[in-house]
Scaffold this motif. Structure first.
Motif, PDB file in Angstrom:
ATOM      1  N   LEU A 133      73.073  62.452  12.276  1.00  0.00           N
ATOM      2  CA  LEU A 133      72.969  63.536  13.254  1.00  0.00           C
ATOM      3  C   LEU A 133      71.545  64.071  13.328  1.00  0.00           C
ATOM      4  O   LEU A 133      71.019  64.319  14.423  1.00  0.00           O
ATOM      5  CB  LEU A 133      73.938  64.662  12.883  1.00  0.00           C
ATOM      6  N   LEU A 134      70.916  64.230  12.174  1.00  0.00           N
ATOM      7  CA  LEU A 134      69.529  64.707  12.155  1.00  0.00           C
ATOM      8  C   LEU A 134      68.610  63.725  12.875  1.00  0.00           C
ATOM      9  O   LEU A 134      67.715  64.125  13.634  1.00  0.00           O
ATOM     10  CB  LEU A 134      69.085  64.898  10.701  1.00  0.00           C
ATOM     11  N   LEU A 135      68.854  62.427  12.676  1.00  0.00           N
ATOM     12  CA  LEU A 135      68.061  61.407  13.363  1.00  0.00           C
ATOM     13  C   LEU A 135      68.334  61.430  14.864  1.00  0.00           C
ATOM     14  O   LEU A 135      67.392  61.314  15.672  1.00  0.00           O
ATOM     15  CB  LEU A 135      68.395  60.028  12.785  1.00  0.00           C
ATOM     16  N   ALA A 136      69.597  61.570  15.258  1.00  0.00           N
ATOM     17  CA  ALA A 136      69.933  61.606  16.686  1.00  0.00           C
ATOM     18  C   ALA A 136      69.274  62.797  17.375  1.00  0.00           C
ATOM     19  O   ALA A 136      68.820  62.697  18.524  1.00  0.00           O
ATOM     20  CB  ALA A 136      71.451  61.654  16.860  1.00  0.00           C
ATOM     21  N   GLN A 137      69.220  63.936  16.683  1.00  0.00           N
ATOM     22  CA  GLN A 137      68.543  65.103  17.247  1.00  0.00           C
ATOM     23  C   GLN A 137      67.051  64.838  17.457  1.00  0.00           C
ATOM     24  O   GLN A 137      66.487  65.199  18.498  1.00  0.00           O
ATOM     25  CB  GLN A 137      68.728  66.310  16.310  1.00  0.00           C
ATOM     26  N   GLU A 138      66.443  64.184  16.491  1.00  0.00           N
ATOM     27  CA  GLU A 138      65.016  63.896  16.602  1.00  0.00           C
ATOM     28  C   GLU A 138      64.754  62.887  17.714  1.00  0.00           C
ATOM     29  O   GLU A 138      63.776  63.016  18.466  1.00  0.00           O
ATOM     30  CB  GLU A 138      64.487  63.381  15.261  1.00  0.00           C
ATOM     31  N   LYS A 139      65.614  61.887  17.827  1.00  0.00           N
ATOM     32  CA  LYS A 139      65.450  60.905  18.894  1.00  0.00           C
ATOM     33  C   LYS A 139      65.633  61.544  20.269  1.00  0.00           C
ATOM     34  O   LYS A 139      64.924  61.196  21.224  1.00  0.00           O
ATOM     35  CB  LYS A 139      66.441  59.755  18.708  1.00  0.00           C
ATOM     36  N   LEU A 140      66.585  62.468  20.388  1.00  0.00           N
ATOM     37  CA  LEU A 140      66.784  63.154  21.659  1.00  0.00           C
ATOM     38  C   LEU A 140      65.551  63.982  22.027  1.00  0.00           C
ATOM     39  O   LEU A 140      65.139  64.010  23.190  1.00  0.00           O
ATOM     40  CB  LEU A 140      68.014  64.055  21.584  1.00  0.00           C
ATOM     41  N   LYS A 141      64.973  64.623  21.045  1.00  0.00           N
ATOM     42  CA  LYS A 141      63.769  65.408  21.306  1.00  0.00           C
ATOM     43  C   LYS A 141      62.632  64.509  21.795  1.00  0.00           C
ATOM     44  O   LYS A 141      61.934  64.828  22.769  1.00  0.00           O
ATOM     45  CB  LYS A 141      63.359  66.152  20.039  1.00  0.00           C
ATOM     46  N   LEU A 142      62.448  63.351  21.130  1.00  0.00           N
ATOM     47  CA  LEU A 142      61.404  62.416  21.544  1.00  0.00           C
ATOM     48  C   LEU A 142      61.690  61.880  22.951  1.00  0.00           C
ATOM     49  O   LEU A 142      60.766  61.758  23.776  1.00  0.00           O
ATOM     50  CB  LEU A 142      61.306  61.261  20.548  1.00  0.00           C
ATOM     51  N   ALA A 143      62.949  61.558  23.226  1.00  0.00           N
ATOM     52  CA  ALA A 143      63.299  61.034  24.543  1.00  0.00           C
ATOM     53  C   ALA A 143      63.076  62.081  25.624  1.00  0.00           C
ATOM     54  O   ALA A 143      62.608  61.762  26.731  1.00  0.00           O
ATOM     55  CB  ALA A 143      64.752  60.563  24.549  1.00  0.00           C
ATOM     56  N   ASP A 157      74.132  59.006  21.841  1.00  0.00           N
ATOM     57  CA  ASP A 157      74.045  58.812  20.390  1.00  0.00           C
ATOM     58  C   ASP A 157      74.250  60.137  19.655  1.00  0.00           C
ATOM     59  O   ASP A 157      74.892  60.184  18.594  1.00  0.00           O
ATOM     60  CB  ASP A 157      72.693  58.211  20.016  1.00  0.00           C
ATOM     61  N   LEU A 158      73.687  61.215  20.208  1.00  0.00           N
ATOM     62  CA  LEU A 158      73.857  62.520  19.586  1.00  0.00           C
ATOM     63  C   LEU A 158      75.321  62.945  19.598  1.00  0.00           C
ATOM     64  O   LEU A 158      75.832  63.479  18.596  1.00  0.00           O
ATOM     65  CB  LEU A 158      72.992  63.557  20.319  1.00  0.00           C
ATOM     66  N   GLU A 159      75.998  62.702  20.701  1.00  0.00           N
ATOM     67  CA  GLU A 159      77.412  63.069  20.787  1.00  0.00           C
ATOM     68  C   GLU A 159      78.244  62.299  19.770  1.00  0.00           C
ATOM     69  O   GLU A 159      79.122  62.856  19.105  1.00  0.00           O
ATOM     70  CB  GLU A 159      77.932  62.810  22.195  1.00  0.00           C
ATOM     71  N   ARG A 215      77.640  63.662  16.282  1.00  0.00           N
ATOM     72  CA  ARG A 215      78.342  64.933  16.076  1.00  0.00           C
ATOM     73  C   ARG A 215      79.829  64.705  15.812  1.00  0.00           C
ATOM     74  O   ARG A 215      80.426  65.349  14.944  1.00  0.00           O
ATOM     75  CB  ARG A 215      78.155  65.815  17.308  1.00  0.00           C
ATOM     76  N   LEU A 216      80.434  63.799  16.559  1.00  0.00           N
ATOM     77  CA  LEU A 216      81.858  63.526  16.370  1.00  0.00           C
ATOM     78  C   LEU A 216      82.128  62.933  14.989  1.00  0.00           C
ATOM     79  O   LEU A 216      83.133  63.274  14.346  1.00  0.00           O
ATOM     80  CB  LEU A 216      82.348  62.574  17.457  1.00  0.00           C
ATOM     81  N   ALA A 217      81.246  62.047  14.531  1.00  0.00           N
ATOM     82  CA  ALA A 217      81.433  61.435  13.209  1.00  0.00           C
ATOM     83  C   ALA A 217      81.363  62.489  12.105  1.00  0.00           C
ATOM     84  O   ALA A 217      82.183  62.490  11.176  1.00  0.00           O
ATOM     85  CB  ALA A 217      80.381  60.349  12.990  1.00  0.00           C
ATOM     86  N   LEU A 218      80.391  63.390  12.204  1.00  0.00           N
ATOM     87  CA  LEU A 218      80.272  64.441  11.195  1.00  0.00           C
ATOM     88  C   LEU A 218      81.416  65.440  11.318  1.00  0.00           C
ATOM     89  O   LEU A 218      81.941  65.915  10.299  1.00  0.00           O
ATOM     90  CB  LEU A 218      78.925  65.150  11.341  1.00  0.00           C
ATOM     91  N   GLN A 246      80.719  69.569  19.611  1.00  0.00           N
ATOM     92  CA  GLN A 246      79.586  69.684  20.517  1.00  0.00           C
ATOM     93  C   GLN A 246      78.614  70.783  20.098  1.00  0.00           C
ATOM     94  O   GLN A 246      77.482  70.836  20.607  1.00  0.00           O
ATOM     95  CB  GLN A 246      80.086  69.957  21.938  1.00  0.00           C
ATOM     96  N   ALA A 247      79.011  71.653  19.175  1.00  0.00           N
ATOM     97  CA  ALA A 247      78.140  72.747  18.739  1.00  0.00           C
ATOM     98  C   ALA A 247      77.435  72.447  17.431  1.00  0.00           C
ATOM     99  O   ALA A 247      76.636  73.261  16.960  1.00  0.00           O
ATOM    100  CB  ALA A 247      78.952  74.036  18.594  1.00  0.00           C
ATOM    101  N   LEU A 248      77.713  71.283  16.826  1.00  0.00           N
ATOM    102  CA  LEU A 248      77.124  70.981  15.519  1.00  0.00           C
ATOM    103  C   LEU A 248      75.639  70.677  15.655  1.00  0.00           C
ATOM    104  O   LEU A 248      75.223  69.952  16.561  1.00  0.00           O
ATOM    105  CB  LEU A 248      77.845  69.799  14.874  1.00  0.00           C
ATOM    106  N   GLN A 249      74.868  71.204  14.721  1.00  0.00           N
ATOM    107  CA  GLN A 249      73.424  70.994  14.708  1.00  0.00           C
ATOM    108  C   GLN A 249      72.976  70.935  13.259  1.00  0.00           C
ATOM    109  O   GLN A 249      73.217  71.846  12.464  1.00  0.00           O
ATOM    110  CB  GLN A 249      72.712  72.140  15.444  1.00  0.00           C
TER     111      GLN A 249
END
Length: 414
Positions: A139-149, A197-199, A202-205, A216-219
């Motif tokens: 999830l932390l990686l997906a957040q970072e990738k979304l920010k870069l994208a 990927d972020l979604e 989040r679902l996996a966690l 959808q609110a997990l961060q």
């Protein structure tokens, strides 16, 4: 306008970071311990194993029987109460007496399985905690990738906007604007993939921590581990691994079952006592005792013994197999950790910085007309690729470090 869109895109993430969905790794682990379904199932299995121990130690219950005989439908049953009827009554009590230490052997096997179930609970916790930490870092990686994208998509949108204005005054060629438009479309596609990927992350966690309705609110708000520290400070030992200890206990249980099967050759004895009331001509009360033993005429439990021998051999080989696999897993985990650390250090020490400087210089040179569009786009692609590789390297190192430390963490808890 593009800057406004970019800000609006980041607003949900900023809000989540300050809201209830923001989780540290410690918070996620606390929720996992409380809501893990796999841990709950392992606890139920342990409760069942404890019940098996109680059952194994119970002596056989006696049997009570009542027989009525000498019933004649031609002469009738007679008048009066039951004791005056013209029938014979036999009341009998029987008790099975086990010999050969069968009950002790059953208890021994059940206790070994109970201890194995307890260790299974610990082993399940170890495996599920590893999955939790991996899901958190994903999830932390997906957040970072979304920010870069999002940053890349905004950059291409702004560049295309400027290029279209320059095209109107004849400052750039139409083909250059088309190339920028293609790269912008690719960046938009990458942004949509990053959101997907972020979604999924989040679902996996959310499943692991029992928060599916709040997925959808997990961060994730944890920092990446520092690769400059010694990652091998914790020693990993096989002696206290719960899965290996459980396999060894199951081997002991299978040995007790083998001895129990051999004990079947020792005949159990059934003793009985009876009261008989005969009421044909003259009422007579009599008493009797009896004893019975099985006759090994057709078999002497050879099949049960052979089955128990095979089960013991299978349990022994399973233990040896798991120990050999565990030895390889420790070596593989060590190698993976060192490789992930070396890769991350190389990314952080030079490669990422070099890519950022090249991209910055390319932007400046293109703005002054000293560089062509293709070189600029190539520098941007290289920077984005290196940034994603650096983020992935940080996640890989975090996962490898967690896997290495996990066994030591369980030993400290004990």
């Amino acid at each position: 306008m593009s800057r406004l869109i970019f800000c609006l895109l980041l607003l949900p993430a900023l809000a989540l970071a300050q809201g209830a969905g923001s989780l540290s790794l410690k918070d996620a682990e606390s929720l996992w311990r409380e809501h893990s379904r796999e841990l709950a199932l392992a606890r139920v299995a342990l409760a069942g194993a404890e019940a098996d121990v109680r059952t194994a130690g119970q002596a056989p219950n006696p049997a009570l029987s009542l027989d009525v005989s000498s019933i004649s439908p031609w002469s009738g049953y007679g008048a009066g109460g039951w004791k005056d009827k013209k029938v014979d009554n036999v009341l009998r009590v029987e008790q099975l007496i086990e010999r050969g230490g069968k009950r002790d052997l059953r208890v021994k096997g059940a206790e070994a399985r109970r201890e194995a179930a307890s260790l299974d609970l610990s082993a399940t916790g170890r495996l599920q905690l590893a999955m939790l930490r991996r899901a958190y870092f994903d999830l932390l990686l997906a957040q970072e990738k979304l920010k870069l994208a999002a940053e890349t998509a905004d950059l291409y949108a702004r560049t295309l906007e400027v290029a279209e204005k320059r095209l109107k005054v004849g400052d750039v060629a139409p083909v250059d604007v088309s190339r920028m438009s293609i790269d912008k479309a690719r960046a938009d596609n990458d942004l949509r993939l990053a959101r997907g990927d972020l979604e999924q992350a989040r679902l996996a966690l959310a499943y692991l921590i029992g928060r599916e309705n709040e997925a959808q609110a997990l961060q994730a708000n944890e920092s990446w581990p520092n690769p400059n520290q010694d990652p091998l400070a914790e020693n990993v030992s096989l002696d206290k691994r719960p899965d290996l200890a459980a396999a060894k206990l199951r081997m002991n249980a299978a040995e007790a079952d083998r001895d129990l099967a051999r004990a079947l050759r020792t005949r159990d004895v059934t003793i009985g006592a009876q009261y008989e009331h005969t009421n044909q001509s003259t009422p007579v009360n009599s008493y009797g005792v009896g004893i019975s033993v099985p006759i090994f005429l057709w078999h002497s439990h050879e099949g049960e013994i052979q089955r128990a021998e095979a089960d013991y051999d299978a349990a022994r080989l399973t233990y040896e197999q798991q120990r050999a696999l565990a030895t390889g897993q420790v070596g593989q985990a060590r190698s993976t950790l060192l490789a992930a650390r070396d890769r991350l250090l190389r990314m952080q020490s030079g490669l990422l910085g070099d890519a950022e400087r090249v991209a910055k210089a390319a932007e400046l040179a293109y703005g002054k007309g000293a560089m062509g569009l293709m070189d600029l786009l190539d520098a941007r692609r290289t920077l984005r690729q290196v940034q994603i590789e650096a983020a992935t390297a940080r996640a890989d190192y975090a996962k490898a470090l967690s896997d290495w430390q996990l066994q030591a963490e369980y030993e400290r808890e004990k």
